[in-house]
Enzyme design. Structure first.
Site, mmCIF file in Angstrom:
data_model
loop_
_atom_site.group_PDB
_atom_site.id
_atom_site.type_symbol
_atom_site.label_atom_id
_atom_site.label_comp_id
_atom_site.label_asym_id
_atom_site.label_seq_id
_atom_site.Cartn_x
_atom_site.Cartn_y
_atom_site.Cartn_z
ATOM 1 N N HIS A 109 -0.167 -4.455 -3.445
ATOM 2 C CA HIS A 109 -0.718 -3.959 -4.746
ATOM 3 C C HIS A 109 -2.328 -4.611 -5.009
ATOM 4 O O HIS A 109 -3.251 -4.113 -5.278
ATOM 5 C CB HIS A 109 0.069 -3.957 -5.963
ATOM 6 C CG HIS A 109 0.799 -2.668 -6.215
ATOM 7 N ND1 HIS A 109 0.448 -1.528 -6.483
ATOM 8 C CD2 HIS A 109 2.217 -2.942 -6.277
ATOM 9 C CE1 HIS A 109 1.535 -0.604 -6.437
ATOM 10 N NE2 HIS A 109 2.477 -1.410 -6.484
ATOM 11 N N CYS A 159 8.426 2.398 -6.360
ATOM 12 C CA CYS A 159 7.244 1.819 -7.285
ATOM 13 C C CYS A 159 7.193 2.458 -8.511
ATOM 14 O O CYS A 159 6.963 3.597 -8.927
ATOM 15 C CB CYS A 159 5.827 2.047 -6.492
ATOM 16 S SG CYS A 159 4.506 1.204 -7.007
#
Length: 168
Positions: A136, A90
C-alpha cells in the site's frame, strides 16, 4: 481517538507512492492511534495511511492473540524468501478476495512512533499481512497480484471447511 473513513477503490490515492515520515511528533502518534481504531472498527488485520487518505509511509498490523500491534513507519523489506499462495482481502476493496503468491518469510526494518529503528522477522500469515501493507505504501494494490478471484460464497465455504477440520 477517532474512527476515520476508509478510502475505497477506485480512489487514485491508493495507487500513489507515499512520502517518508520525517516528523515523529504527537500528531503522528494521534494519526497512528486513529488508524488503529479505524482498523479494529472495520475488523481488519492491517491498515496503511493511504487507506485513510494520508500519503505517508506508515502502517499497522495487529494479529491479536495477546500480541502488541506492529507499527511500521518508513518500512523497508530487507529480506524475503520462499513462496506461499493464500487468500487475501483488503479494507479498501470490500467483498473482493483472491489468491496471491508472496514470499512466506520476510525481514523488515522500520521505525517506531518515536523514530527509533527496529528489525522484525515474520513468516506465513504475518509475513503476508506485513507485505500487503508495505505494498500500500508503494501504491501497489493486492488486486494486481491476484491469480484467482474468490467469491464471498467460496470464501465462506473455505472458512467453514477449515473450522470443521479444526473440530475433527
Amino acid at each position: 481517538m477517532a474512527i476515520l473513513e476508509i478510502v475505497k477503490h477506485p480512489n487514485g490515492k491508493l495507487e500513489e507512492k507515499c512520502s517518508d515520515v520525517k516528523k515523529f511528533d504527537k500528531k503522528l502518534g494521534a494519526l497512528l492511534d486513529d488508524m488503529y481504531e479505524t482498523m479494529i472498527d472495520a475488523d481488519g488485520v492491517g491498515i496503511a495511511a493511504p487507506q485513510i487518505g494520508v500519503n505517508i509511509r506508515a502502517a499497522i498490523v495487529d494479529f491479536g492473540e495477546g500480541q502488541d500491534p506492529i507499527e511500521m513507519i518508513n518500512p523497508e523489506l530487507v529480506l524475503f524468501e520462499g513462496a506461499e499462495t493464500d487468500i487475501e482481502g483488503c479494507l479498501s476493496f470490500p467483498g473482493i478476495y483472491g489468491e496471491v503468491e508472496r514470499p512466506d518469510h520476510v525481514k523488515i526494518r522500520a521505525q517506531e512512533r518515536d523514530g527509533s529503528w527496529y528489525e522484525l522477522e515474520a513468516e506465513g500469515y504475518e509475513a503476508r499481512a506485513i507485505q500487503h501493507e508495505i505494498d500500500h505504501l508503494n501504491g501497489i494494490l493486492f488486486t494486481s497480484k491476484i491469480s484467482t478471484y474468490i467469491t464471498q460464497e467460496e470464501l465462506d465455504a473455505i472458512i467453514a471447511q477449515g473450522e470443521e477440520e479444526e473440530q475433527a
